[in-house]
Design an enzyme around this catalytic site. Structure first.
Site, PDB file in Angstrom:
ATOM      1  N   HIS A 262       0.833  -1.204   0.000  1.00 50.21           N
ATOM      2  CA  HIS A 262       0.000   0.000   0.000  1.00 50.21           C
ATOM      3  C   HIS A 262       0.873   1.262   0.000  1.00 50.21           C
ATOM      4  O   HIS A 262       0.716   2.136  -0.854  1.00 50.21           O
ATOM      5  CB  HIS A 262      -0.925  -0.018   1.222  1.00 50.21           C
ATOM      6  CG  HIS A 262      -1.861   1.142   1.294  1.00 50.21           C
ATOM      7  ND1 HIS A 262      -3.160   1.075   0.837  1.00 50.21           N
ATOM      8  CD2 HIS A 262      -1.691   2.406   1.753  1.00 50.21           C
ATOM      9  CE1 HIS A 262      -3.746   2.257   1.015  1.00 50.21           C
ATOM     10  NE2 HIS A 262      -2.879   3.077   1.576  1.00 50.21           N
ATOM     11  N   GLU A 263       1.790   1.323   0.966  1.00 53.91           N
ATOM     12  CA  GLU A 263       2.638   2.522   1.067  1.00 53.91           C
ATOM     13  C   GLU A 263       3.550   2.642  -0.147  1.00 53.91           C
ATOM     14  O   GLU A 263       3.876   3.747  -0.584  1.00 53.91           O
ATOM     15  CB  GLU A 263       3.455   2.512   2.359  1.00 53.91           C
ATOM     16  CG  GLU A 263       2.633   2.421   3.655  1.00 53.91           C
ATOM     17  CD  GLU A 263       1.491   3.414   3.753  1.00 53.91           C
ATOM     18  OE1 GLU A 263       1.558   4.482   3.109  1.00 53.91           O
ATOM     19  OE2 GLU A 263       0.494   3.122   4.462  1.00 53.91           O
ATOM     20  N   HIS A 266       1.740   4.447  -2.839  1.00 54.79           N
ATOM     21  CA  HIS A 266       1.863   5.901  -2.608  1.00 54.79           C
ATOM     22  C   HIS A 266       3.254   6.389  -3.001  1.00 54.79           C
ATOM     23  O   HIS A 266       3.412   7.430  -3.635  1.00 54.79           O
ATOM     24  CB  HIS A 266       1.645   6.217  -1.123  1.00 54.79           C
ATOM     25  CG  HIS A 266       0.216   6.159  -0.669  1.00 54.79           C
ATOM     26  ND1 HIS A 266      -0.783   6.896  -1.271  1.00 54.79           N
ATOM     27  CD2 HIS A 266      -0.386   5.483   0.350  1.00 54.79           C
ATOM     28  CE1 HIS A 266      -1.938   6.661  -0.646  1.00 54.79           C
ATOM     29  NE2 HIS A 266      -1.732   5.800   0.336  1.00 54.79           N
ATOM     30  N   GLU A 292      -4.828   7.622  -3.055  1.00 57.82           N
ATOM     31  CA  GLU A 292      -5.295   6.316  -2.583  1.00 57.82           C
ATOM     32  C   GLU A 292      -5.473   5.346  -3.750  1.00 57.82           C
ATOM     33  O   GLU A 292      -5.276   4.143  -3.598  1.00 57.82           O
ATOM     34  CB  GLU A 292      -6.611   6.459  -1.812  1.00 57.82           C
ATOM     35  CG  GLU A 292      -6.457   6.972  -0.395  1.00 57.82           C
ATOM     36  CD  GLU A 292      -5.662   6.033   0.522  1.00 57.82           C
ATOM     37  OE1 GLU A 292      -5.944   4.815   0.517  1.00 57.82           O
ATOM     38  OE2 GLU A 292      -4.760   6.514   1.227  1.00 57.82           O
TER      39      GLU A 292
END
Lengths: 501, 501
Positions: A262-263, A266, A292
């Protein structure tokens, strides 16, 4: 003054403000990673000083003068950087300094009181300061201005252009579709489980495996790094320095692995802004929702395909030989795609997650518009949990006190999470259209095609286009729930062996 | 405007400048510890932006206005914080912006060229930019002003009040005494060796043992931490956040252990400034020399006593059971107190170290005054090395190119190292007078008496007194080499079993 000189001066001021912003981000990162506990009070002073300075520079005489000249010379229509500067300035000057101070004071207080209320599981402790924050945020919304709904002014902070009028029907349809899924799964919900992810996984191996996947995705560790924090995040001090953080649960690989993915999503966005935007207001995501979409596309879509686990399983087996015994890619695919209504947003699966957001959206919208009273939040919360997910929290800590957002007045933020999912599904559809081999690429651990597509079609804009413009440029369509619903029906059907849609 | 309001405004400006300074220090710390390599260029921009901002705030209209009013109202004689603010402002405005820019450009260039010259062992590559830096620094000295010797203006940056007229005789006597020691040891130099410190010591145990000693000394890790860097340092972001760094050589415990003790000495000074000085210009050491006295008192005096090793050896044996076999406190005392003339300053022992400094002082002094030409540095260097220590470098990398200081124009800095030794010896004499049991305290691992004395007599002043005033208040005497020479004669006599003085 000629345009070139004017633009140069504006860039120079943006560079200064961006550099102070980067320093502030370093201070925040350090606070979460390595700072000794005793330093909290002084660190708060330092961060407050830098933030005040940035606000002063963005709203001061020099900035005002530049903005007047830029508008006069029509420079904003030629150069997106100039337009962004003027926009940020005009947003900043709208808020009276007195209000900014009151909000920031209430935020500090709010977080302390929220922590106490949550630990005592008692919403009534939090209600008075929350009420004060709501009053201030209503005032802020009036200062910011809006055309139709007061809540729009707050939505716009996080998702430029988003409105209640637009989101209401989208979220209504999404809610109905999610209900359909939840009900369809109910009879077979115990046929699929996440046991393969819930073994004992040593922390060091979790970090190493997660880092390996992040590198495979294309994250460049010569321009970034990864550390441990209580709550995972991604922060950036320019495209050349992007920091990911994660946490370890030795009984559950998902927390670290999918947290890192997830990170990293980003982080790839942050590393992907054109370098000529460095130290300007353009080196940012188009919105929180678009940001997101970059994390969720990787975390919930790409790396939860069966093909991903065809690629990843042999590597997983190197890091976790005992744990991998007897597992197939299909087992892993099932394990990372279970759907189960639950109480806590951050622990929710990809499908029911949106229900948590829609519930918060509806409550926030009504609070800001004054049609729901602060004291009635727990009742509204629990009723909606029952209606949308069939589960009811036994206390406020498991219910309306679970999230930090309201304690700092972050009304309008929650919808971004679901917008990210909707954007991601739309992007994924387009990627599959233009890259017919994308599934076999994934099975081969070949992610550069996807990353290049994202670089070109999403990252390259930075903040110079709105999320609405980008999604239209990329997919030809405005934001809608349709692709996500189609994707979710397909995923759930495949995982649970049922027929939907 | 009444004095109270005026002082409040001045404190507020100092707070802002100090906070930006702290942020800059965090950026520097991060750069040395955790920053990814790729971020260097952008980080340089960020640090430059913050530094410029600090300079602007210290010299800007607001500061000018405050200084006028403070001097008018005679507030500077009442409040040392106000006096410090005026002094720092007046120092900053003395330098024309044009000169500051030229110096900073030459510094950046200087460091790159120095690295190249050092790696090629060729001073002639470095000479032209060094010459330019010298020209700029002479100009800077003229701007700063001096009464007697141009070099005084540069000495004053690091050691307020220090002058060539004062240092010349002190350093002359110190040089003669050191020569006496070196010659006296020559016949017996192989009777004492540092083999106990030069075994194999695993890195993790080195870190743990060093941290244990730092804690024993009184360093508070709830307001600080320790990390690894290529070059050890101590930096502080207020008294509540002091960062030490160290490095590991697995074949030599001294590098880590005495490195940590040294930085901890600095760190205790930083943690010891009165908390009411936080975020002002008073929360700093009185001078670089006084700061060095705090590190050197612990590193070269207290923890190189035999009593220290009586305390430390059983702990050493816990961390390094194999390595400790057969060693006595006396063995350790000898091992950490060998004296041996050598080429490299940072590797020199406590006694011959001063020769390296005196040599640099003499060369710098003559360069700044134009009585030594840049091109003649290598010859002067090698001749002095031969005369003072009896060793001659075989190339410039082992000689006049070994230190980074000149590459950033840091003329006037070197003497501080020796001043630190002289102050430390004077402080140590006083401590032994007022704490007759200090040696048995050390043998018992009881350091709080020493720390409390330092807190009260040195740390409590922060930067509100000059080093000259502090040393006179503490010992009753002005700076002199006498105590150091007495101390050195005693130490060498005891370690080498010879008779000196």
């Amino acid at each position: 003054m000629n345009t070139e000189v004017l633009e140069k001066q504006t860039i120079s001021l943006m560079n200064t403000i961006s550099d102070i912003g980067a320093a502030t981000a370093v201070l925040n990162w350090d606070q979460e990673t390595y700072m000794p506990h005793g330093a909290s009070m002084m660190r708060a002073e330092q961060i407050s000083t830098l933030s005040t300075l940035m606000h002063q520079m963005l709203t001061g005489e020099n900035a005002k003068d530049l903005v007047l000249k830029l508008k006069d010379g029509n420079a904003t229509s030629q150069n997106p950087l100039m337009r962004l500067f003027v926009e940020e300035h005009e947003k900043a000057v709208k808020l009276p300094e007195d209000l900014v101070k009151k909000v920031s004071k209430a935020q500090a207080l709010g977080q302390d009181i929220w922590k106490e209320a949550r630990s005592k599981k008692d919403f009534s402790i939090f209600a008075p300061i929350l009420d004060e924050l709501l009053t201030l945020k209503r005032e802020e919304a009036e200062c910011r201005g809006y055309a139709d709904n007061r809540y729009d002014a707050l939505l716009d902070i996080f998702e430029p252009g988003a409105t209640v009028a637009h989101l209401n029907p989208v979220f209504d349809k999404l809610r109905d579709a999610t209900s359909t899924i939840v009900h369809a799964i109910e009879p077979v919900k115990h046929t699929v489980n996440d046991a393969p992810m819930r073994q004992h996984f040593p922390g060091d191996a979790q970090m190493a495996f997660s880092k390996f996947i992040a590198e495979k995705m294309g994250f460049d560790f010569s321009y970034g790094r990864m550390d441990l924090t209580a709550h995972p995040f991604c922060t950036s001090f320019t495209q050349h320095d992007v920091r990911l953080t994660t946490r370890i649960n030795e009984q559950d690989l998902s927390s670290c692995l999918y947290g890192v993915i997830h990170e990293t999503g980003h982080g790839l966005y942050e590393q992907g802004f054109p370098i000529e935007y460095a130290r300007t207001f353009a080196a940012e995501g188009a919105s929180i929702g678009m940001h997101e979409s970059q994390s969720l596309l990787w975390e919930t879509i790409i790396t939860r395909t069966e093909e991903f686990w065809e690629f990843a399983l042999p590597h997983f087996a190197k890091y976790f030989p005992e744990q991998a015994k007897g597992l197939s890619a299909r087992d892993m695919y099932h394990a990372v795609n279970t759907v189960m209504p639950s109480l806590i947003r951050v622990e929710a699966d990809e499908i029911t997650y949106n229900m948590h957001i829609i519930l918060r959206f509806e409550i926030e919208r009504d609070l800001i518009n004054g049609t729901l009273a602060t004291k009635d939040i727990p009742e509204a919360w629990n009723a909606k949990m029952k209606e949308y997910l069939g589960v009811v929290p036994s206390n406020d800590a498991l219910g309306c006190l679970q999230d930090v957002h309201w304690s700092f007045g972050g009304f309008g933020y929650f919808p971004s999470y679901t917008l990210g999912k909707l954007y991601a599904a739309m992007e994924w559809k387009k990627i599959q259209e233009v890259m017919p081999n994308v599934h076999s690429d994934i099975a081969n651990g070949e992610f550069s095609g996807i990353l290049n597509w994202l670089r070109k079609n999403i990252h390259s804009y930075g903040k110079t286009e709105t999320p609405g413009e980008i999604i239209k440029l990329v997919t030809g369509n405005p934001l809608s729930e349709e692709e996500f619903v189609r994707y979710a029906y397909g995923k759930v059907s495949s995982v649970y062996g049922i027929q939907l849609a």
